[in-house]
Design an enzyme around this catalytic site. Structure first.
Site, PDB file in Angstrom:
ATOM      1  CG  ASP A   1     -11.558 -11.928   2.527  1.00  0.00           C
ATOM      2  OD1 ASP A   1     -11.267 -11.046   1.707  1.00  0.00           O
ATOM      3  OD2 ASP A   1     -11.467 -13.147   2.277  1.00  0.00           O
TER       4      ASP A   1
ATOM      5  NE  ARG B   1      -6.257 -18.029   2.517  1.00  0.00           N
ATOM      6  CZ  ARG B   1      -6.454 -17.148   1.527  1.00  0.00           C
ATOM      7  NH1 ARG B   1      -7.254 -17.452   0.519  1.00  0.00           N
ATOM      8  NH2 ARG B   1      -5.855 -15.978   1.551  1.00  0.00           N
TER       9      ARG B   1
ATOM     10  CD  GLN C   1      -5.111 -12.719  -4.930  1.00  0.00           C
ATOM     11  OE1 GLN C   1      -4.282 -11.863  -5.206  1.00  0.00           O
ATOM     12  NE2 GLN C   1      -5.153 -13.287  -3.740  1.00  0.00           N
TER      13      GLN C   1
ATOM     14  CB  ALA D   1     -14.908 -14.448   1.590  1.00  0.00           C
TER      15      ALA D   1
HETATM   16  O1  MRU Z   1      -6.547 -14.242  -0.554  1.00  0.00           O
HETATM   17  P1  MRU Z   1      -7.811 -14.359  -1.346  1.00  0.00           P
HETATM   18  O2  MRU Z   1      -7.594 -14.394  -2.813  1.00  0.00           O
HETATM   19  O3  MRU Z   1      -8.690 -15.462  -0.834  1.00  0.00           O
HETATM   20  O4  MRU Z   1      -8.590 -13.005  -1.025  1.00  0.00           O
HETATM   21  C1  MRU Z   1      -9.817 -12.748  -1.628  1.00  0.00           C
HETATM   22  C2  MRU Z   1     -10.314 -11.392  -1.346  1.00  0.00           C
HETATM   23  O5  MRU Z   1      -9.751 -10.648  -0.587  1.00  0.00           O
HETATM   24  C3  MRU Z   1     -11.598 -10.997  -1.988  1.00  0.00           C
HETATM   25  O6  MRU Z   1     -11.618  -9.609  -2.207  1.00  0.00           O
HETATM   26  C4  MRU Z   1     -12.763 -11.349  -1.059  1.00  0.00           C
HETATM   27  O7  MRU Z   1     -12.764 -12.670  -0.679  1.00  0.00           O
HETATM   28  C5  MRU Z   1     -14.018 -10.858  -1.668  1.00  0.00           C
HETATM   29  S1  MRU Z   1     -15.260 -11.925  -2.237  1.00  0.00           S
HETATM   30  C6  MRU Z   1     -14.629 -12.963  -3.407  1.00  0.00           C
END
Ligand code: MRU
Length: 358
Positions: free
Chosen positions: A244, A98, A203, A57
């Site tokens: 997010d 997104r 991730q 995020a």
């Molecule tokens: O799909 P992504 O990799 O963008 O999702 C990221 C997440 O869900 C993280 O946990 C979130 O953004 C937390 S802060 C980096």
């Protein structure tokens, strides 16, 4: 963040701008190759967000802020009305990348608001170049403070579970969930991190593990459905995840699988912390049913991916060719499962957040 190159350690941000090029660490290549990607115009920046070259995020927010600046710098004419029309189009395109991370909308709005005082193309370009850099610097600063504020929650040799990548790679720097863990390591507390692999994009196993290797923080990767077993055996002391979007009640939208971990943590009397900066708080959102949960391509589930998910050659199908899949990328953890929210201002109960930041 630290990045090791043989005997040398260099300091990197996840995203930055030089001239009119937005550079980012190319995340689909990790952990196999450390490369940076430079997007030359705002449409390439938009594609990089969509394809998750950059993700997480706060990182999406900062990239979007640079994307707005790039769109302005790309404009060649002098007619201010034409410029404003061009910027409205860019704003829509950037916001359409997104849907779930609030930081994206927060950052784009902030940039468009900054521009309102401009009376000419030159002025708007100069304002946005400075404002986007300031946004990225402040975003990194907020995460650094999340680290300092969250660090006391981690006791000596604590065993911490985290989900997805809420590290420096998901932010401009430092991370959200990983920032207190980093701070605890620097303080000599010797934390141990259980990393959920976080299917389908992995991730956890690809990015969080890579970050912890750079910092020599002890960790192991577990499959997404191992956490309950380990919690029940008493092997996990606390959970820290990122977010997010957090609504005015303190409900938390985060990577798919977060909700399950929160329920399991409650069942096993383990504290469940969420680390997030103000840019993730969406107080217009009273109920999380208003939030669009991104549904990604079913191929992310049906295939195992190699080095680069955008490279067809790097994938192997793991499901019958007749089967389809559902791929919701995020879920919602109701506020009653959240012990505390770690922010740049301090650590709060979820119900205190809207009073403090709203
Ligand atoms: O799909 P992504 O990799 O963008 O999702 C990221 C997440 O869900 C993280 O946990 C979130 O953004 C937390 S802060 C980096």
């Amino acid at each position: 963040m630290k990045v090791k190159f043989n005997s040398e350690v260099r300091d990197y941000r996840t995203v930055w701008m030089e001239g009119s090029v937005v550079y980012m660490i190319d995340q689909p290549k990790l952990p196999h190759r450390f490369e940076t990607y430079g997007s030359k115009d705002y449409r390439e920046t938009v594609a990089a967000i969509k394809n998750m070259v950059v993700r997480g995020a706060p990182a999406i927010g900062a990239t979007a802020a640079f994307g707005v600046a790039q769109a302005a710098l790309e404009f060649k004419g002098k007619d201010f009305r034409d410029f404003l029309r061009h910027m409205e189009k860019a704003e829509k395109t950037i916001k359409n990348t997104r849907p779930t991370a609030y930081d994206l909308f927060y950052a784009v709005k902030k940039m468009m608001d900054e521009m309102r005082i401009a009376g000419s193309v030159d002025e708007a370009q100069s304002i946005l170049r400075k404002a986007s850099q300031k946004y990225a610097d402040e975003s990194a600063g907020r995460c650094r403070l999340i680290g300092l504020n969250g660090e006391p929650l981690i006791k000596d040799s604590a065993r911490v579970l985290t989900h997805c990548n809420a590290g420096a790679l998901g932010c401009v720097d430092h991370g959200t969930a990983l920032a207190p863990i980093r701070a605890a390591e620097y303080d000599g507390k010797n934390p141990f991190v259980f990393i959920d692999e976080t299917r389908p994009r992995c991730q956890g196993s690809r990015l969080t593990a890579w970050e912890l290797v750079q910092e020599d923080i002890k960790h192991c990767i577990i499959v997404d459905n191992a956490a309950g077993y380990l919690m029940r055996k008493g092997e996990i002391d606390l959970v820290i995840v990122g977010a997010d979007r957090i609504n005015s009640n303190g409900d938390v939208v985060n990577k798919i699988g977060t909700y399950e971990k929160a329920v399991l943590a409650r069942e096993n009397s383990i504290p469940f912390y969420v680390a997030a900066p103000e840019s993730t708080f969406d107080f217009h959102c009273k109920t999380v049913d208003d939030v669009e949960i991104e549904e990604r391509d079913e191929d992310e589930v049906l295939y195992m991916w190699g080095l680069d998910p955008s490279n067809e050659l790097g994938r192997v199908r793991i499901a019958p060719k007749e089967s389809g899949a559902r791929n919701p990328a995020f879920d919602i953890t109701p506020t009653e499962y959240v012990s505390k929210i770690i922010t740049e201002e301090g650590v709060y109960k979820p119900e205190e957040i809207s009073k403090r930041f709203g």
